[in-house]
Design an enzyme around this catalytic site. Structure first.
Site, PDB file in Angstrom:
ATOM      1  N   ASN A  87       0.871  -1.180   0.000  1.00 10.17           N
ATOM      2  CA  ASN A  87       0.000   0.000   0.000  1.00 10.17           C
ATOM      3  C   ASN A  87       0.905   1.227   0.000  1.00 10.17           C
ATOM      4  OD1 ASN A  87      -1.822   2.039   0.409  1.00 10.17           O
ATOM      5  ND2 ASN A  87      -2.251   1.518   2.555  1.00 10.17           N
ATOM      6  N   TRP A  88       0.967   1.888  -1.145  1.00 10.45           N
ATOM      7  CA  TRP A  88       1.878   3.041  -1.263  1.00 10.45           C
ATOM      8  C   TRP A  88       1.305   4.311  -0.658  1.00 10.45           C
ATOM      9  CZ3 TRP A  88       4.402   2.893  -6.832  1.00 10.45           C
ATOM     10  CH2 TRP A  88       5.315   1.826  -6.872  1.00 10.45           C
ATOM     11  N   LYS A  89       0.044   4.312  -0.333  1.00 20.51           N
ATOM     12  CA  LYS A  89      -0.606   5.520   0.203  1.00 20.51           C
ATOM     13  C   LYS A  89      -0.346   6.704  -0.740  1.00 20.51           C
ATOM     14  CE  LYS A  89       0.192   3.592   4.714  1.00 20.51           C
ATOM     15  NZ  LYS A  89       0.002   3.759   6.118  1.00 20.51           N
TER      16      LYS A  89
ATOM     17  N   HIS B 195      -9.457   1.228   4.401  1.00 19.66           N
ATOM     18  CA  HIS B 195      -8.204   1.416   5.125  1.00 19.66           C
ATOM     19  C   HIS B 195      -8.462   2.346   6.311  1.00 19.66           C
ATOM     20  CE1 HIS B 195      -4.148   2.675   6.141  1.00 19.66           C
ATOM     21  NE2 HIS B 195      -3.751   1.553   5.559  1.00 19.66           N
TER      22      HIS B 195
ATOM     23  N   GLU C 222      -6.992   4.790   7.423  1.00 19.26           N
ATOM     24  CA  GLU C 222      -6.828   6.226   7.133  1.00 19.26           C
ATOM     25  C   GLU C 222      -8.069   6.775   6.426  1.00 19.26           C
ATOM     26  OE1 GLU C 222      -3.021   5.758   5.229  1.00 19.26           O
ATOM     27  OE2 GLU C 222      -2.204   5.169   7.162  1.00 19.26           O
TER      28      GLU C 222
ATOM     29  N   GLU D 221      -5.683  -4.998  10.047  1.00 16.14           N
ATOM     30  CA  GLU D 221      -4.643  -4.018  10.344  1.00 16.14           C
ATOM     31  C   GLU D 221      -4.982  -3.297  11.647  1.00 16.14           C
ATOM     32  OE1 GLU D 221      -2.395  -2.654   6.683  1.00 16.14           O
ATOM     33  OE2 GLU D 221      -4.257  -1.537   6.612  1.00 16.14           O
TER      34      GLU D 221
ATOM     35  N   GLY E  32       2.241   2.059  10.707  1.00 19.00           N
ATOM     36  CA  GLY E  32       3.229   3.131  10.639  1.00 19.00           C
ATOM     37  C   GLY E  32       3.902   3.460  11.966  1.00 19.00           C
TER      38      GLY E  32
ATOM     39  N   SER F 174       3.180  -2.324  10.237  1.00 17.17           N
ATOM     40  CA  SER F 174       4.615  -2.369  10.568  1.00 17.17           C
ATOM     41  C   SER F 174       5.299  -3.686  10.191  1.00 17.17           C
ATOM     42  CB  SER F 174       4.832  -2.053  12.052  1.00 17.17           C
ATOM     43  OG  SER F 174       4.426  -0.726  12.325  1.00 17.17           O
TER      44      SER F 174
ATOM     45  N   GLY G  75       2.950  -1.064   4.211  1.00 17.88           N
ATOM     46  CA  GLY G  75       3.020   0.344   3.848  1.00 17.88           C
ATOM     47  C   GLY G  75       4.465   0.780   3.664  1.00 17.88           C
ATOM     48  N   GLY G  76       5.045   1.344   4.702  1.00 20.49           N
ATOM     49  CA  GLY G  76       6.380   1.944   4.639  1.00 20.49           C
ATOM     50  C   GLY G  76       7.438   1.067   3.974  1.00 20.49           C
TER      51      GLY G  76
END
Ligand code: PEP
Length: 278
Positions: A38-40, A123, A125, A194, A200, A238, A259-260
């Protein structure tokens, strides 16, 4: 809820039995994992092209399925550059409406039209910054399915909900909303668990917590009938090269949403390699 024996249990028993007999347990197909990025709201056109070039050098084992969710403008790059690769791509969100005066939205019809096979919905967010309730998330999943797009439905509890032991209730409410809207189509979805507090933050639940929660989600899905026990449940929050193998060994974990650690091809490729070794 009753205990169910699934493919993992059977595989483990057969593997052990073959080992006891001194036979080759490698003959049994390995558990399939989905490794999803997930590149956001990250990356540029140039960075995306570089990433995709570098991914050509990553060996993806037969039992690993790779998925990448870039921002909308780069979906075309994925479609055009990945045509012959073993990587699927998807949007990060989709409108619940079919078409019309919804400025800023992208419909499932549009995604389907360009050949996009997947989308994230729900998601945390989107839920916390853009007001996506579980009912809206369910409608988005429905819209996606109507256009043959597989929704990866994200669910998860906040830290406060985890600490006050309300997380099962929260997860069940999130899932029930989806089942209420989709009924037997729920089996065509992917679920990403999640925990909001792990996204994150560098903090992950213990393996015991992941195991218990995935088993709980699995059992809620089983309780719907409609073959929902076949739904793959990914863990997200994470995930990195240091923890992916441990998390992969947890029963009912069928993959990862990352993600990251998915923003660089070498880091993402490393995670793909490590997951394939489990
Ligand atoms: C995510 O946002 O879906 C996610 C899992 O992020 P991270 O891996 O950075 O925690």
């Amino acid at each position: 809820m009753s205990k169910v024996i699934d493919r993992n249990d059977i595989e483990m028993l057969v593997r052990r039995h073959l080992q006891d007999l001194g036979m080759d347990s490698e003959a049994i197909p390995k558990k399939e994992y989905i490794v999803a990025a997930n590149w956001k709201m990250n990356m540029t056109d140039k960075e995306t092209r570089k990433f995709l070039e570098e991914m050509k050098g990553v060996n993806i084992a037969e039992h690993i399925r790779v998925m990448i969710f870039p921002p909308y403008p780069y979906l075309y790059l994925f479609r055009d550059m990945l045509r012959y690769e073993r990587i699927a791509y998807g949007a990060q969100d989709v409108a619940k409406e079919e078409k019309g005066a919804y400025t800023g939205e992208v419909s499932a019809a549009m995604l389907g039209d360009m050949g996009c096979p997947l989308t994230l919905v729900g998601h945390s967010e989107r839920r916390s910054y853009y007001g996506d309730t579980s009912e809206i998330v369910a409608k988005k999943a429905k819209a996606a399915l109507e256009h043959q797009i597989t929704p990866m439905i994200c669910i998860g509890e906040t830290l406060e909900e985890r600490k006050s032991h309300r997380y099962e209730q929260v997860l069940k409410e999130q899932l029930d909303a989806v089942y209420g809207e989709l009924k037997d189509q729920v089996k065509d979805c992917l679920i990403a668990y999640e925990p909001v507090w792990a996204i994150g933050t560098g903090v992950i639940p213990t393996l015991k917590e992941i195991s218990e929660t995935h088993e709980y989600i699995h059992q809620v899905l089983v309780s719907y009938g409609v073959l929902a026990e076949k739904i793959r449940i990914l863990y997200g929050g994470s995930v990195n090269a240091g923890n992916v193998r441990d998390i992969a060994s947890v029963k009912y974990v069928n993959g990862f949403l990352i993600g990251g650690a998915s923003l660089k091809a070498d880091s993402f490729g490393n995670i793909i390699r490590l997951a394939s070794e489990v």
